[in-house]
Enzyme design. Sequence first.
Site: not given
Lengths: 428, 79
Positions: B36-37
């Site tokens: 994820d980010s």
Amino acid sequence: MSGTATNGRRVVVTGIGVVSPLAVGAELTWKRLIEGQSGIGRITHFDPSDLPAQVAGQVPDGPTAEGGLTLSDWVPVKDQKKMDRFIHLGLAAAIQAVEDSGWKPEDEDDRCATGVMIGSGIGGLQTIYDGSLTVSSGKARRLSPFFIPSALINLISGHLSIRYGFKGPNHAVVTACATGVHAIGDASRLIQYGDADVMIAGGAEAAICSLGIAGFCSARALSTASNDDPTKASRPWDKDRDGFIMGEGAGVVVLEELEHAKRRGAKIYGEIGGYGMSGDAHHITAPAEGHEGAFRAMKAALRNSGGLTTADIDYVNAHGTSTMADDLELDAVERFFGEDAKRLVMSSTKSAIGHLLGAAGAVEAIFCLQAIRDGIVPPTLNLDNPARESVIDRVAHVAQQRKIDVALSNSFGFGGTNASIILKRFKD
Amino acid sequence: MSDIADKVKKIVVEHLGVDESKVTPDASFIDDLGADSLDTVELVMAFEEAFSVEIPEDAAEKIATVKDAIDYIEKQKAA
């Protein structure tokens, strides 16, 4: 209308999970507790030689089947470093409780009716310590993007909801050592008010780190006299007690609206029989004389119990931390129960596992449910010479077989926050 | 495969907990490797630490695949 009062919606416990210094697992912890085992030992999480307090109740490492902590059985390896240890322990207890309850939301309505309220007294203290070292060494730009979500107290609730898709109220309690009871009590009210049908509730703590121990040492709260004899260190009500023993772990229950539980044929451990709170308005760490705040919390719990009286309560799991405040709680319990104190039994399970701070009240509420189920009262270890006599049987040294229909558990926290919860045998 | 490519691959395997065989040059951290980010932020920090390079934010945003990372670091090291 029977049971607890609000809206006629009754709340029962259908799943339990415990991570404690005695074991990972609610039943193994209970078995060792009633055998009189102690989970207290010398601190190994860090070198405590520089500190006056050097013993604690640490969760044992080891195979899951033997009651040890094998973290990868609960949290995927790649996610472990994104969470402080208090989240690890909280998730391990919460997963046990959810699996034990057998509750699996099948559709969106079910998911939205299932919430989480798992708190902590302190949160990610070791993570904050490590992060501040990174920043102070001039590497602020190297601080992990997971630093904040690793330390935040409500992230057990967050992670659990993501894992299972629980989309109901997502909440966390932070009331120091009263956290566990407040979480279970407040979550039960969310069910009574219809905000949810199922709530996963409890507390977790992992503050056995140099910063945590040093801080409580400075507050003169920890025992320092038994560093060479750790299992004797936690001795509630005993004249030689000299402070509490820090423990770590987590306790989580699955709370469920009664009809919801019945419809799916869930196993029922017991019913939430009452819940009360109070504030001392007195001192940041010390209770008032006579512990009148504790008295009012117990009174409030009885007030919304749907008609129970002190004569109905068979067992009190005391806050009993092994500090000077033990006798103040004893004063309050004696005054509150009056004549009924003579038939009461009261013990402090902190004598075996130490003080789990924000997890304590939840773990102790689970012990109450197990005491009701099995007809066994867990002992107060090391109560060799009570500092003062009482008509209340404090279950010194060995467990007692005894029918328990209604139990009350007390938890009090720094800041002068008090909570009492009543657990009772479920009767339809 | 260069030393840099080897080391990048190792860091990706370690941080994202993925099987080594999945870490191909074209693999996207987010689309193929489950990041994820926040994972990608951490990954870039790990590259900076391991290779003693600075990866400014605008450059980091363009590092989407394993090959992007290798190319960027090789270019920095060659400069």
